[in-house]
Design a protein around this motif. Sequence first.
Motif, mmCIF file in Angstrom:
data_model
loop_
_atom_site.group_PDB
_atom_site.id
_atom_site.type_symbol
_atom_site.label_atom_id
_atom_site.label_comp_id
_atom_site.label_asym_id
_atom_site.label_seq_id
_atom_site.Cartn_x
_atom_site.Cartn_y
_atom_site.Cartn_z
ATOM 1 N N SER A 100 0.816 -1.226 0.000
ATOM 2 C CA SER A 100 0.000 0.000 0.000
ATOM 3 C C SER A 100 0.850 1.277 0.000
ATOM 4 C CB SER A 100 -0.965 0.004 1.183
ATOM 5 O OG SER A 100 -0.228 0.006 2.377
ATOM 6 N N LYS A 101 2.088 1.195 0.547
ATOM 7 C CA LYS A 101 2.906 2.420 0.560
ATOM 8 C C LYS A 101 3.299 2.881 -0.849
ATOM 9 C CE LYS A 101 7.158 -0.135 1.395
ATOM 10 N NZ LYS A 101 8.075 -0.664 2.344
ATOM 11 N N ILE B 175 7.248 4.165 -15.487
ATOM 12 C CA ILE B 175 6.309 3.080 -15.202
ATOM 13 C C ILE B 175 7.006 1.754 -15.512
ATOM 14 C CG2 ILE B 175 4.010 2.122 -15.730
ATOM 15 C CD1 ILE B 175 3.932 4.982 -14.517
ATOM 16 N N GLY B 176 7.026 0.868 -14.548
ATOM 17 C CA GLY B 176 7.692 -0.427 -14.714
ATOM 18 C C GLY B 176 6.744 -1.454 -15.306
ATOM 19 N N ASN B 177 7.255 -2.205 -16.262
ATOM 20 C CA ASN B 177 6.413 -3.196 -16.950
ATOM 21 C C ASN B 177 7.214 -4.465 -17.245
ATOM 22 O OD1 ASN B 177 5.660 -3.758 -20.314
ATOM 23 N ND2 ASN B 177 4.184 -4.253 -18.724
ATOM 24 N N GLY B 178 6.514 -5.577 -17.147
ATOM 25 C CA GLY B 178 7.106 -6.870 -17.500
ATOM 26 C C GLY B 178 6.987 -7.871 -16.378
ATOM 27 N N ASP B 179 6.241 -8.956 -16.664
ATOM 28 C CA ASP B 179 6.158 -10.121 -15.771
ATOM 29 C C ASP B 179 5.457 -9.868 -14.440
ATOM 30 O OD1 ASP B 179 7.567 -11.269 -17.807
ATOM 31 O OD2 ASP B 179 9.482 -11.335 -16.748
ATOM 32 N N ILE B 180 4.603 -8.861 -14.372
ATOM 33 C CA ILE B 180 3.810 -8.689 -13.145
ATOM 34 C C ILE B 180 2.566 -9.572 -13.278
ATOM 35 C CG2 ILE B 180 2.501 -7.084 -11.684
ATOM 36 C CD1 ILE B 180 4.406 -4.868 -12.728
ATOM 37 N N VAL B 181 2.492 -10.560 -12.412
ATOM 38 C CA VAL B 181 1.388 -11.531 -12.528
ATOM 39 C C VAL B 181 0.610 -11.693 -11.222
ATOM 40 C CG1 VAL B 181 2.389 -12.900 -14.405
ATOM 41 C CG2 VAL B 181 3.005 -13.434 -12.044
ATOM 42 N N ASP B 182 1.080 -11.071 -10.143
ATOM 43 C CA ASP B 182 0.381 -11.180 -8.856
ATOM 44 C C ASP B 182 0.881 -10.082 -7.915
ATOM 45 O OD1 ASP B 182 2.911 -12.035 -8.195
ATOM 46 O OD2 ASP B 182 2.356 -14.129 -7.923
ATOM 47 N N LEU B 183 0.414 -10.178 -6.682
ATOM 48 C CA LEU B 183 0.768 -9.163 -5.701
ATOM 49 C C LEU B 183 2.283 -9.104 -5.476
ATOM 50 C CD1 LEU B 183 -0.512 -7.205 -3.744
ATOM 51 C CD2 LEU B 183 -0.833 -9.076 -2.125
ATOM 52 N N GLU B 184 2.895 -10.266 -5.405
ATOM 53 C CA GLU B 184 4.320 -10.321 -5.087
ATOM 54 C C GLU B 184 5.178 -9.698 -6.205
ATOM 55 O OE1 GLU B 184 5.671 -14.214 -3.990
ATOM 56 O OE2 GLU B 184 7.736 -13.506 -3.762
ATOM 57 N N THR B 185 4.864 -10.050 -7.453
ATOM 58 C CA THR B 185 5.656 -9.489 -8.557
ATOM 59 C C THR B 185 5.394 -7.979 -8.699
ATOM 60 O OG1 THR B 185 3.950 -10.465 -9.970
ATOM 61 C CG2 THR B 185 6.101 -11.558 -9.943
ATOM 62 N N ALA B 186 4.188 -7.565 -8.336
ATOM 63 C CA ALA B 186 3.890 -6.120 -8.360
ATOM 64 C C ALA B 186 4.718 -5.422 -7.287
ATOM 65 C CB ALA B 186 2.401 -5.895 -8.114
ATOM 66 N N TYR B 187 4.740 -6.010 -6.110
ATOM 67 C CA TYR B 187 5.508 -5.439 -4.995
ATOM 68 C C TYR B 187 6.993 -5.329 -5.382
ATOM 69 C CZ TYR B 187 7.654 -4.767 -0.469
ATOM 70 O OH TYR B 187 8.401 -4.262 0.559
ATOM 71 N N ASN B 188 7.532 -6.409 -5.946
ATOM 72 C CA ASN B 188 8.953 -6.412 -6.332
ATOM 73 C C ASN B 188 9.277 -5.326 -7.338
ATOM 74 O OD1 ASN B 188 9.622 -8.464 -4.682
ATOM 75 N ND2 ASN B 188 9.517 -10.064 -6.265
ATOM 76 N N MET B 189 8.363 -5.132 -8.288
ATOM 77 C CA MET B 189 8.607 -4.086 -9.298
ATOM 78 C C MET B 189 8.736 -2.721 -8.613
ATOM 79 S SD MET B 189 9.039 -3.187 -12.470
ATOM 80 C CE MET B 189 8.420 -4.309 -13.722
ATOM 81 N N PHE B 190 7.800 -2.399 -7.726
ATOM 82 C CA PHE B 190 7.865 -1.114 -7.015
ATOM 83 C C PHE B 190 9.117 -1.048 -6.134
ATOM 84 C CE2 PHE B 190 3.055 -0.668 -7.331
ATOM 85 C CZ PHE B 190 3.054 0.576 -7.931
ATOM 86 N N ASN B 191 9.296 -2.098 -5.354
ATOM 87 C CA ASN B 191 10.313 -2.080 -4.316
ATOM 88 C C ASN B 191 11.730 -2.070 -4.903
ATOM 89 O OD1 ASN B 191 11.082 -2.280 -1.517
ATOM 90 N ND2 ASN B 191 11.745 -4.361 -2.004
ATOM 91 N N TYR B 192 11.938 -2.848 -5.953
ATOM 92 C CA TYR B 192 13.288 -2.967 -6.507
ATOM 93 C C TYR B 192 13.652 -1.766 -7.379
ATOM 94 C CZ TYR B 192 17.456 -5.116 -8.459
ATOM 95 O OH TYR B 192 18.757 -5.372 -8.804
#
Length: 329
Positions: free
Chosen positions: A5-6, A209-226
């Motif tokens: 959520s952050k 905007i990050g794109n590629g291989d976001i398929v669930d909550l975890e991959t979405a989180y990783n995209m933001f976080n990394y």
Amino acid sequence: MENISKYIKSISVGKINIKNNVFLAPMAGITDISFRKICRKFNPGLTYTEMASSKAMEFGSQKTNKLLEIMEDERPSAVQIFGSNKDNIRNTILKLNENEAIDIIDINMGCPAPKLVKNGDGAGLLLDLKNVESVIKEAKKVSKKEITVKTRKGFNEERITALEVAKICEENGVTQITVHGRTRAEYYSGKSDLDIIKKVKENVKINVIGNGDIVDLETAYNMFNYTNCDGIMIARGAMGNPWIFKSILEGKEYRPTLEERFNVMYEHINYMIENDGKTLANLKLRKHIACYIKGLKGSTKVRDLINRANNTEEVFNILKEYFNYLNNI
Ligand SMILES: Cc1cc2nc3c(=O)[nH]c(=O)nc-3n(C[C@H](O)[C@H](O)[C@H](O)COP(=O)(O)O)c2cc1C
């Protein structure tokens, strides 16, 4: 995994305010009005039309115009065009300027299809960054809408261009760039490279905007976080799973019940019938339904039956029978 959520926030693309930074990507043959309407039920901040040829637009193709149609309540809205000839781009944008329903015009600089690349369009533009600049300058000069760009990591490993393209965007008043972390040479194979997205974000001030291989909550989180990107864009992960937007926005993986799955499919098919007529809908629905039922017991056989169905009534009957069976096992 910490709470996503952050990272979820409203975002501005130039003067356009968008309620959240989780977007549905453009997909040719997929993100038509019907699919965008289905996804919008789960609140993505922005949905993009399928890409449309600026050359065909300039010459008034009805089919191409239809690709860029915006729904009544689809605001803010984003259309995507492709092309590498600045006259086509200018004349297309002059036409799009007249359409009050369009807020954002995205220019495709990433499509790997040979028929585009051989004309210098899509990812073909990445072989000629001078032309990237001239296309962007021309677009900015005439557009009344916000101009954004969607690109890839580069053309191939020898030509990594994402950062240069982002800098050209920034220097010329483009307010947002989306980066898919694969090269053109990779098409959709391998893994999307988060490092290139991170690098672009570190080096420009415009939205990344990050794109590629976001398929669930975890991959979405990783995209933001990394990558520390400003927003994320989801393409294949939304096919058969428009609930992915709900999962990410609410910070909790959402699993639809069989009944919800059935109802959304039913609604989706009905939108396709409404927008495309029964004959075309019967073809278009195949790839979507295959995704909605993927992984469910016996789905391979049902997919084959649907692919051979003669009309949408047959499809509805197959699905009713299948979901009855699923409910009783
Ligand atoms: C069937 C299909 C059609 C696509 N069409 C477009 C398009 O019209 N414009 C575009 O910029 N990208 C297009 N893409 C690329 C996606 O927008 C996205 O960049 C890519 O699939 C990576 O994201 P994902 O891993 O979330 O799928 C397409 C991808 C697929 C699979």
